[in-house]
Scaffold this active site. Structure first.
Site, PDB file in Angstrom:
ATOM      1  N   ASN A   7       0.805  -1.009  -0.032  1.00 10.89           N
ATOM      2  CA  ASN A   7      -0.056   0.203   0.225  1.00 10.89           C
ATOM      3  C   ASN A   7       0.287   1.381   0.104  1.00 10.89           C
ATOM      4  O   ASN A   7       1.596   1.277   1.482  1.00 10.89           O
ATOM      5  CB  ASN A   7      -1.290   0.184   1.307  1.00 10.89           C
ATOM      6  CG  ASN A   7      -1.706   1.200   1.218  1.00 10.89           C
ATOM      7  OD1 ASN A   7      -1.447   1.807   0.399  1.00 10.89           O
ATOM      8  ND2 ASN A   7      -2.272   1.441   2.744  1.00 10.89           N
ATOM      9  N   PHE A   8       1.376   2.352  -0.838  1.00 11.20           N
ATOM     10  CA  PHE A   8       1.376   3.007  -1.531  1.00 11.20           C
ATOM     11  C   PHE A   8       1.100   4.588  -0.334  1.00 11.20           C
ATOM     12  O   PHE A   8       1.504   5.091  -0.333  1.00 11.20           O
ATOM     13  CB  PHE A   8       1.681   3.132  -2.763  1.00 11.20           C
ATOM     14  CG  PHE A   8       1.974   2.840  -3.389  1.00 11.20           C
ATOM     15  CD1 PHE A   8       2.800   1.239  -3.601  1.00 11.20           C
ATOM     16  CD2 PHE A   8       2.643   3.253  -4.585  1.00 11.20           C
ATOM     17  CE1 PHE A   8       3.449   0.527  -4.186  1.00 11.20           C
ATOM     18  CE2 PHE A   8       3.791   2.205  -5.635  1.00 11.20           C
ATOM     19  CZ  PHE A   8       3.773   1.071  -5.108  1.00 11.20           C
ATOM     20  N   LYS A   9      -0.001   4.425   0.166  1.00 22.58           N
ATOM     21  CA  LYS A   9      -1.029   4.993   1.185  1.00 22.58           C
ATOM     22  C   LYS A   9      -0.427   6.899   0.465  1.00 22.58           C
ATOM     23  O   LYS A   9      -0.586   7.176  -1.021  1.00 22.58           O
ATOM     24  CB  LYS A   9      -0.161   5.789   2.649  1.00 22.58           C
ATOM     25  CG  LYS A   9      -0.247   3.633   3.513  1.00 22.58           C
ATOM     26  CD  LYS A   9      -0.351   4.377   4.637  1.00 22.58           C
ATOM     27  CE  LYS A   9      -0.036   2.307   5.090  1.00 22.58           C
ATOM     28  NZ  LYS A   9      -0.812   2.635   6.611  1.00 22.58           N
ATOM     29  N   HIS A  91      -9.880   0.672   5.238  1.00 23.90           N
ATOM     30  CA  HIS A  91      -8.831   1.028   5.680  1.00 23.90           C
ATOM     31  C   HIS A  91      -8.399   1.737   6.563  1.00 23.90           C
ATOM     32  O   HIS A  91     -10.154   2.622   6.828  1.00 23.90           O
ATOM     33  CB  HIS A  91      -7.568   0.764   4.818  1.00 23.90           C
ATOM     34  CG  HIS A  91      -6.555   1.110   5.423  1.00 23.90           C
ATOM     35  ND1 HIS A  91      -5.885   2.239   6.474  1.00 23.90           N
ATOM     36  CD2 HIS A  91      -4.943   0.546   4.895  1.00 23.90           C
ATOM     37  CE1 HIS A  91      -4.415   1.978   6.160  1.00 23.90           C
ATOM     38  NE2 HIS A  91      -4.053   0.516   5.678  1.00 23.90           N
ATOM     39  N   GLU A 139      -5.507  -5.702  10.264  1.00 24.46           N
ATOM     40  CA  GLU A 139      -4.853  -4.686  11.123  1.00 24.46           C
ATOM     41  C   GLU A 139      -4.525  -3.565  11.844  1.00 24.46           C
ATOM     42  O   GLU A 139      -5.479  -2.512  12.382  1.00 24.46           O
ATOM     43  CB  GLU A 139      -4.134  -3.438  10.284  1.00 24.46           C
ATOM     44  CG  GLU A 139      -4.208  -3.953   8.646  1.00 24.46           C
ATOM     45  CD  GLU A 139      -3.376  -3.461   7.083  1.00 24.46           C
ATOM     46  OE1 GLU A 139      -2.853  -3.611   6.813  1.00 24.46           O
ATOM     47  OE2 GLU A 139      -4.105  -2.057   7.725  1.00 24.46           O
ATOM     48  N   ILE A 144       0.074   0.410  13.570  1.00 24.76           N
ATOM     49  CA  ILE A 144       0.165   0.566  11.311  1.00 24.76           C
ATOM     50  C   ILE A 144       1.548   1.953  11.679  1.00 24.76           C
ATOM     51  O   ILE A 144       1.151   2.957  12.182  1.00 24.76           O
ATOM     52  CB  ILE A 144      -0.740   1.023  11.094  1.00 24.76           C
ATOM     53  CG1 ILE A 144      -1.668   0.492  10.791  1.00 24.76           C
ATOM     54  CG2 ILE A 144      -0.815   2.106  10.220  1.00 24.76           C
ATOM     55  CD1 ILE A 144      -3.454   0.292  10.171  1.00 24.76           C
ATOM     56  N   GLY A 179       3.399  -3.326  10.335  1.00 21.85           N
ATOM     57  CA  GLY A 179       4.771  -3.139  11.395  1.00 21.85           C
ATOM     58  C   GLY A 179       5.871  -4.101  10.826  1.00 21.85           C
ATOM     59  O   GLY A 179       6.469  -4.615  10.857  1.00 21.85           O
TER      60      GLY A 179
HETATM   61  O1  G3P Z   1      -2.304  -1.300   4.471  1.00 20.75           O
HETATM   62  C1  G3P Z   1      -0.949  -1.945   5.073  1.00 20.75           C
HETATM   63  C2  G3P Z   1      -0.665  -0.628   6.304  1.00 20.75           C
HETATM   64  O2  G3P Z   1      -1.625   0.153   7.501  1.00 20.75           O
HETATM   65  C3  G3P Z   1      -0.116  -0.769   7.695  1.00 20.75           C
HETATM   66  O3  G3P Z   1       1.252  -0.438   7.092  1.00 20.75           O
HETATM   67  O4  G3P Z   1       3.245   1.007   7.122  1.00 20.75           O
HETATM   68  O5  G3P Z   1       2.572  -0.641   9.394  1.00 20.75           O
HETATM   69  O6  G3P Z   1       2.441  -1.983   7.050  1.00 20.75           O
HETATM   70  P1  G3P Z   1       2.392  -0.025   8.035  1.00 20.75           P
END
Ligand code: G3P
Length: 220
Positions: A7-9, A91, A139, A144, A179
């Site tokens: 996910n590139f957000k 999300h 998640e 996150i 994470g």
């Molecule tokens: O959509 C993936 C995300 O919410 C997780 O973020 O940065 O913890 O990998 P991250």
């Protein structure tokens, strides 16, 4: 084959020309890896990526509306027309109402789009699984972007989410996220019964994204 969705957000490191470069890196690594890998870039970068990179592209969000007078919204039909594979739904950073999630999952099914419903705990995973999406992605919001992998910090949440989802519908594939950054995190997730991972910062914010991707899939 296990799934990895990046996910590139709305990260600067994953937008504009950098989004295309990152999608190319994902594609190159996917060719050598034993994983199905897809990307979820910003809507603004989807066309460029589809034109330049042979990779499955997911939207980060879709609106629970159809074609029509819906200013600023993006209905599932537009994803389909564009050649987008599917979408993250609900999300943590783009929550939806229950009725909207149900609407999207069933519309996606009709259109042949892949639904990835994000959840935040075991109970919501079970609720989402009742709609039989293609994927649920658990998640825990507090992890996150933390750099602390869910597969290690909250293994019971992953394990119980897998059980809850598969009990509801044995066909559902369960991803976990938050994470995740290393191959060890991915393996830990799979050991807990997950079918793959959904991640962002571990790759998008990495100093060397290609290297981070290679590490993620165990090529380093
Ligand atoms: O959509 C993936 C995300 O919410 C997780 O973020 O940065 O913890 O990998 P991250």
């Amino acid at each position: 084959m296990a799934t990895i969705i990046i996910n590139f957000k709305a990260y600067r490191e994953g937008s504009g020309e950098r989004a295309v470069a990152l999608a190319k890196a994902v594609r190159e690594v996917a060719e050598k890896a034993d994983f199905y890998m897809a990307v979820a870039p910003s809507f603004l970068d989807i066309s460029d990526i589809l034109r330049n990179v042979e990779i499955d592209v997911f939207a980060q969000h879709t609106d629970a509306v159809g074609y029509g007078s819906n200013t600023g919204r993006i209905p599932p039909e537009m994803l389909k027309e564009k050649g987008i594979r599917g979408s993250l739904i609900n999300h943590s950073e783009r929550r939806l109402r229950l009725a909207d999630i149900e609407f999207l999952v069933s519309r996606f099914r009709e259109l042949g789009l892949t639904s990835v419903v994000c959840t935040n705990n075991v109970a919501t995973t079970q609720a989402a699984a009742a709609f039989s999406p293609d994927y649920v992605a658990i998640e825990p919001p507090e992890l996150i972007g933390s750099g602390i992998p869910v597969s290690k910090a909250e293994p019971e949440v992953v394990e119980n989410s897998v059980k809850a989802a598969k009990k509801m519908d044995s066909e559902i594939r369960v991803l976990c996220g938050a994470g995740i950054a290393t191959y060890e995190d991915v393996v830990a997730a799979m050991d807990l019964g997950a079918d793959g991972v959904l991640l962002a910062s571990g790759v998008v914010k990495a100093k060397d994204q290609k290297k981070a991707l290679e590490e993620l899939v165990g090529l380093r």
